[in-house]
Design an enzyme around this catalytic site. Structure first.
Site, PDB file in Angstrom:
ATOM      1  CD  GLN A  93      -2.573   1.491   2.579  1.00  0.00           C
ATOM      2  OE1 GLN A  93      -4.009   0.246   2.697  1.00  0.00           O
ATOM      3  NE2 GLN A  93      -2.146   1.413   3.435  1.00  0.00           N
TER       4      GLN A  93
ATOM      5  CD  GLU B 177      -1.901   7.661   2.297  1.00  0.00           C
ATOM      6  OE1 GLU B 177      -1.497   8.186   3.351  1.00  0.00           O
ATOM      7  OE2 GLU B 177      -2.881   7.166   2.889  1.00  0.00           O
TER       8      GLU B 177
ATOM      9  CG  ASP C 167       0.389   0.653   5.479  1.00  0.00           C
ATOM     10  OD1 ASP C 167       0.835  -0.951   5.856  1.00  0.00           O
ATOM     11  OD2 ASP C 167      -0.335   0.983   5.975  1.00  0.00           O
TER      12      ASP C 167
ATOM     13  CD  GLU D  66       0.778   1.130   8.885  1.00  0.00           C
ATOM     14  OE1 GLU D  66       2.261   1.604   8.927  1.00  0.00           O
ATOM     15  OE2 GLU D  66       0.378   1.152   8.705  1.00  0.00           O
TER      16      GLU D  66
ATOM     17  CG  ASP E  93      -3.197   0.777  10.332  1.00  0.00           C
ATOM     18  OD1 ASP E  93      -3.440   0.998  11.760  1.00  0.00           O
ATOM     19  OD2 ASP E  93      -3.022   1.056   8.648  1.00  0.00           O
TER      20      ASP E  93
ATOM     21  CE  LYS F 120      -3.943   4.541  10.423  1.00  0.00           C
ATOM     22  NZ  LYS F 120      -4.694   3.422   9.659  1.00  0.00           N
TER      23      LYS F 120
ATOM     24  NE  ARG G  22      -7.167   5.420   8.974  1.00  0.00           N
ATOM     25  CZ  ARG G  22      -7.665   4.697   8.901  1.00  0.00           C
ATOM     26  NH1 ARG G  22      -8.776   5.032  10.461  1.00  0.00           N
ATOM     27  NH2 ARG G  22      -7.482   3.436   8.618  1.00  0.00           N
ATOM     28  CB  SER G  23      -6.146   6.646   2.344  1.00  0.00           C
ATOM     29  OG  SER G  23      -7.290   5.994   3.248  1.00  0.00           O
TER      30      SER G  23
ATOM     31  CE  LYS H  64       1.534   5.521   6.790  1.00  0.00           C
ATOM     32  NZ  LYS H  64       0.739   3.557   6.931  1.00  0.00           N
TER      33      LYS H  64
HETATM   34  C1  2PG Z   1      -2.744   3.115   6.819  1.00  0.00           C
HETATM   35  C2  2PG Z   1      -3.571   4.538   5.987  1.00  0.00           C
HETATM   36  C3  2PG Z   1      -2.697   5.674   5.601  1.00  0.00           C
HETATM   37  P1  2PG Z   1      -5.861   4.107   6.085  1.00  0.00           P
HETATM   38  O1  2PG Z   1      -3.075   2.104   6.233  1.00  0.00           O
HETATM   39  O2  2PG Z   1      -1.906   3.349   7.442  1.00  0.00           O
HETATM   40  O3  2PG Z   1      -1.717   4.895   5.130  1.00  0.00           O
HETATM   41  O4  2PG Z   1      -4.416   4.175   5.449  1.00  0.00           O
HETATM   42  O5  2PG Z   1      -6.640   5.799   5.911  1.00  0.00           O
HETATM   43  O6  2PG Z   1      -6.720   4.037   4.384  1.00  0.00           O
HETATM   44  O7  2PG Z   1      -6.407   2.793   6.652  1.00  0.00           O
HETATM   45 MG    MG Z   2      -1.708   1.039   7.610  1.00  0.00          MG
END
Ligand code: 2PG
Ligand code: MG
Length: 431
Positions: A164, A206, A243, A286, A313, A338, A367-368, A389
């Site tokens: 990702q 992103e 990640d 990650e 995560d 987060k 977040r994305s 991040k």
């Molecule tokens: C992640 C986040 C940020 P998402 O997986 O760490 O890259 O992505 O907000 O889509 O969960």
């Molecule tokens: Mg992640």
């Protein structure tokens, strides 16, 4: 200044993916006010606080009018009359009012926006920016080391590659500002290389480049070349962080790597990633395995060794309890933090404290789906989290955060705005 909550207002605003999201505004008796916007993820862990979405036809079902109504109605009712400086009480009131385990009744989006707005209002009542308000009593304040996406993949780029986030970390930079300068050069160099190779397909969710790579390893090769083309030593000056977001392409210990046209089991995926760790200057990885694969995660953490950050995560979803459970079996060594996964700042801070107690490192993350909201930068600085991040080095919802860090660094200039000493970073140790 008195800090009693006298009004809580919710409104619908829009995020970086053009989806509705919740903004909350909190007004206090002394005239102070705070505002914050909920972000949203694309690769969402199953243990996250659940955003309240209206469903139906409008905006693909993503509308948030019900969550906004919750802020204006039940949440406002629960909070009015309470002191904004008592964040724990305010958050507990919201949690009790919601009454669900996953915050699905009032909505994690409604609650996190309100929780962050309360913190901003309380800081405003004390005439301080949020980072300084949160850091009260700390002897040392650091700017976090940025972790910046160069190529997007997975759920953020139409699954063009499986991994990702292909990110860089300017580990050799002396200051926050210098880490951004170095990252900007690497981002430019990566764009040049991709254009020359005819592999550029715009930018992903992103702001990282949307790649037309034929395999996951090709992305790693390009990243190393981009670091070199920008004039930096891969590993020593600018290192790689990934990640994998493995929950997005694997369940039950089977993983489908579409870009490489392979299906592997947990050991197969671990072996592949360990070979990347051996061959590329990677300092953090990650979600290397799926959230339903904790034993494999523990084996991978042990096999990767002390010098690598194994970041959790989806695996822990910013939950103190899940971090304790993961730490107990040695699955991972660093928590991604987060706020909207937890749903309130009190629970987010509890997750951070659990990570610290377990001897883990921590990284505050966006977040994305993001907005101009810069609260996470204040949280990282104010709570003393040494890594941040935010996505890539492009698009204003990302740059707003990096730029906010520059303002904080300037305010700290008396203290240098310097990153912690090079040796204190986790490559070889943990943050
Ligand atoms: C992640 C986040 C940020 P998402 O997986 O760490 O890259 O992505 O907000 O889509 O969960
Ligand atoms: Mg992640």
């Amino acid at each position: 200044m008195t800090a009693e909550i006298i009004a809580v207002k919710g409104r619908r605003v829009w995020d970086s993916r053009g989806r509705p999201t919740v903004e909350a505004e909190v007004h206090l008796s002394g005239g102070a006010c705070g505002r914050a916007i909920a972000p949203a993820g694309a690769s969402v862990g199953s243990g996250e606080a659940v955003d309240k979405r209206d469903g139906g036809r409008a905006f693909g079902g993503y509308d948030v009018l019900l969550a906004v109504a919750a802020v204006n109605g039940e949440i406002a009712e629960a909070l009015i009359g309470h002191d904004a400086r008592d964040q724990a009480v305010a958050d507990a009131l919201m949690i009790a009012c919601d009454g669900t385990v996953d915050k699905s009744r009032l909505g994690g989006n409604a609650m996190v926006a309100t929780s962050m707005a309360i913190a901003h209002a309380a800081a405003c009542a004390e005439n301080m920016p949020l980072w300084r308000y949160l850091a009260k009593g700390c002897d040392e304040i650091f700017l976090p080391l940025p972790e910046v996406q160069i190529f997007g993949g997975g759920a953020h780029a139409g699954r063009r590659v499986d991994v990702q986030d292909f990110m860089v970390v300017a580990v050799g930079a002396r200051t926050y500002e210098q880490s951004l300068e170095w990252t900007a050069e690497v981002y430019r160099a990566a764009g040049t290389l991709m254009s020359e190779a005819g592999l550029m397909q715009g930018v992903a969710d992103e702001g990282g480049f949307w790649p037309a790579f034929g395999s996951n390893e090709q992305a790693l090769d390009f990243l190393v070349r981009a670091i070199e083309l920008a004039g930096f030593a891969p590993g020593d000056e600018v290192a790689i962080s990934l990640d994998i977001a493995a929950s997005d392409f694997g369940r039950g210990g089977r993983y489908r790597l579409a870009a490489d046209d392979r299906e592997v089991d947990s050991d197969g995926l671990s072996e592949m990633l360990l070979s990347w760790l051996a061959r590329y200057p990677i300092i953090a990885i990650e979600d290397p395995l799926g959230e339903d694969d904790p034993e494999a995660m523990a084996r991978f953490t042990a096999a990767a060794g002390e010098g690598i950050q194994i970041v959790c995560d989806d695996f822990i979803c910013t939950s103190a309890g899940k971090i304790e459970a993961a730490a107990a079996i040695g699955a991972g060594n660093t928590a991604l933090i987060k706020p909207n996964q937890a749903g309130t700042l009190t629970e987010t801070k509890a997750a951070l404290d659990a990570a610290r107690l377990a001897g883990w490192g921590s990284i505050v993350s966006a977040r994305s789906g993001e907005t101009e909201d810069v609260t996470i930068v204040h949280l990282a600085v104010g709570w003393g989290v040494k890594q941040l991040k935010v996505g890539s080095f492009a698009r204003s919802e990302r740059m707003a955060k990096w730029n906010e860090g520059l303002r904080i660094a300037e305010a700290l200039t008396q203290g240098g705005g310097a990153l912690p000493a090079r040796q204190s970073f986790p490559w070889g140790q943990r943050l």
